[in-house]
Design an enzyme around this catalytic site. Structure first.
Site, short mmCIF file in Angstrom:
data_model
loop_
_atom_site.label_atom_id
_atom_site.label_comp_id
_atom_site.label_asym_id
_atom_site.label_seq_id
_atom_site.Cartn_x
_atom_site.Cartn_y
_atom_site.Cartn_z
N MET A 223 -12.14 4.19 -0.23
CA MET A 223 -12.74 4.45 1.09
C MET A 223 -13.41 5.81 0.98
O MET A 223 -13.00 6.80 1.60
CB MET A 223 -11.65 4.42 2.16
CG MET A 223 -11.16 3.01 2.45
SD MET A 223 -9.58 3.00 3.31
CE MET A 223 -8.48 3.16 1.92
N SER B 267 0.85 -1.20 0.00
CA SER B 267 0.00 0.00 0.00
C SER B 267 0.88 1.24 0.00
O SER B 267 1.63 1.47 0.95
CB SER B 267 -0.88 0.02 1.25
OG SER B 267 -1.35 1.34 1.44
N ASP C 130 -6.30 -6.56 4.77
CA ASP C 130 -5.71 -5.22 4.72
C ASP C 130 -5.70 -4.59 6.11
O ASP C 130 -6.76 -4.39 6.71
CB ASP C 130 -6.56 -4.36 3.76
CG ASP C 130 -6.00 -2.97 3.53
OD1 ASP C 130 -4.91 -2.67 4.03
OD2 ASP C 130 -6.69 -2.19 2.84
N ASP D 2 -4.81 3.42 -1.67
CA ASP D 2 -5.83 3.76 -0.67
C ASP D 2 -6.40 5.15 -0.92
O ASP D 2 -5.74 6.15 -0.67
CB ASP D 2 -5.21 3.70 0.73
CG ASP D 2 -4.99 2.27 1.18
OD1 ASP D 2 -5.95 1.48 1.09
OD2 ASP D 2 -3.87 1.94 1.61
C1 DX5 Z 1 -6.22 1.47 5.90
C2 DX5 Z 1 -5.77 1.14 4.49
C3 DX5 Z 1 -4.64 0.18 4.44
C4 DX5 Z 1 -3.38 0.71 5.06
C5 DX5 Z 1 -2.49 -0.42 5.39
O1 DX5 Z 1 -7.24 2.40 5.84
O2 DX5 Z 1 -6.85 0.61 3.75
O3 DX5 Z 1 -4.40 -0.26 3.11
O4 DX5 Z 1 -2.71 1.61 4.25
O5 DX5 Z 1 -1.41 0.09 6.08
P1 DX5 Z 1 -0.63 -0.72 7.19
O6 DX5 Z 1 -0.01 -1.91 6.49
O7 DX5 Z 1 0.36 0.26 7.69
O8 DX5 Z 1 -1.64 -1.15 8.23
ZN ZN Z 2 -6.40 -0.40 1.76
#
Ligand code: DX5
Ligand code: ZN
Length: 222
Positions: free
Chosen positions: A69, A9, A176, A36
C-alpha cells in the site's frame, strides 16, 4: 465444496513478539502470511518495510505475500523480492503502468497480484486479468486493521469470480479487511478462496488456533 485458505495479516500481531506470532499461525495451520506495507502516502498509516519481511523470512516456512500500500510500488519490487516475499501485490490505484509492474514482479520470479480499493471498479483490471496470479478485493479502505467489512463488496466478489470463470483463469481471488467468523462465510460463498484476517486471528480471546477454527470451520471447506 471448495477449499478456502487463510492468510493472517501480521499487522494485528504483537510486534514485540513478531517471530513467535508468525510461528504460532504457522503451527495453527495458516496457509501463508500477509504482510501489510504502508508508506504514509498511498494510505495514511505507516507500517514496516523490507527489513521486517527479511526477519520474518528467517523464522517461518510459510509463503510471504507483501501487500504494497505504497505510492510508486515499482520502485521497491527488487527489495521486497530480495527480502523473501513470494508474492507481491500492488494497488491498481498506485501503479500508473500496471502491466509493466506486473511483468517486473514475474521477471523477479514471484507471483504477481493486483489489489482494488472498495471504490475502484473491477473493469480497471480487466485488461490484465490474464497476467494475474492473484486478485485482491479490498473489503475495507486500506490503511488500518480492525475496520468493519463493507457488505456491498460481496457483489464485487461475485462479479470478480464470474469474470475469472468466464475465461477459465486460475488467478486466486482473495479478500482483505474486516474478515471474521461471520464475514468469512459470506465472502467464501460469494467466491473468495483466500481470506486475509488480522484482528480476528491475533486478537481472538481464545488464542490463534481457536481463531483459525472459527474463521475456517471444517478446515476451510465451504
Ligand atoms: C488494511 C490491510 C489489511 C488489514 C486487515 O489496510 O490491508 O490486511 O490488516 O486487518 P483486519 O482483519 O483487522 O481488518
Ligand atoms: Zn492487506
Amino acid at each position: 465444496m471448495k477449499q478456502v485458505k487463510i492468510a493472517p495479516s501480521i499487522l494485528a500481531a504483537d510486534f514485540a513478539r513478531l517471530g513467535e506470532e508468525a510461528q504460532a499461525v504457522e503451527q495453527a495451520g495458516a496457509d501463508r502470511l500477509h504482510l501489510d506495507i504502508m508508506d504514509g502516502r498511498f494510505v495514511p498509516n505507516i507500517s514496516f518495510g523490507p527489513v521486517v519481511v527479511r526477519a520474518l523470512r528467517q523464522v517461518t516456512r510459510l509463503p510471504l505475500e507483501a501487500h504494497l500500500m505504497i505510492a510508486e510500488p515499482e520502485r521497491y519490487l527488487t527489495e521486497f523480492a530480495q527480502a523473501g516475499a513470494g508474492t507481491i501485490i500492488v494497488h491498481q490505484e498506485a501503479s500508473l503502468h500496471l502491466e509493466r509492474t506486473l511483468s517486473q514482479i514475474k521477471a523477479l520470479g514471484l507471483r504477481a497480484g493486483a489489489a482494488l480499493n472498495p471504490a475502484t471498479p473491477l473493469v480497471l483490471l480487466e485488461e490484465v486479468l490474464a497476467e494475474l496470479d492473484l486478485l485482491l478485493i479490498m473489503t475495507v479502505n486500506p490503511g488500518f486493521g480492525g475496520q468493519k467489512f463493507i457488505t456491498s463488496m460481496l457483489s464485487k466478489i461475485e462479479r470478480a469470480r464470474a469474470l475469472l470463470a468466464k475465461d477459465s483463469l486460475s488467478c486466486e481471488l482473495e479478500v482483505d479487511g474486516g474478515i471474521n467468523a461471520q464475514t468469512a462465510s459470506r465472502a467464501a460463498a460469494a467466491g473468495a478462496e483466500v481470506l486475509v484476517a488480522g484482528t480476528a486471528v491475533f486478537k481472538h480471546p481464545g488464542g490463534i488456533p481457536a481463531a483459525l477454527r472459527a474463521i475456517l470451520p471444517a478446515g476451510g471447506r465451504f
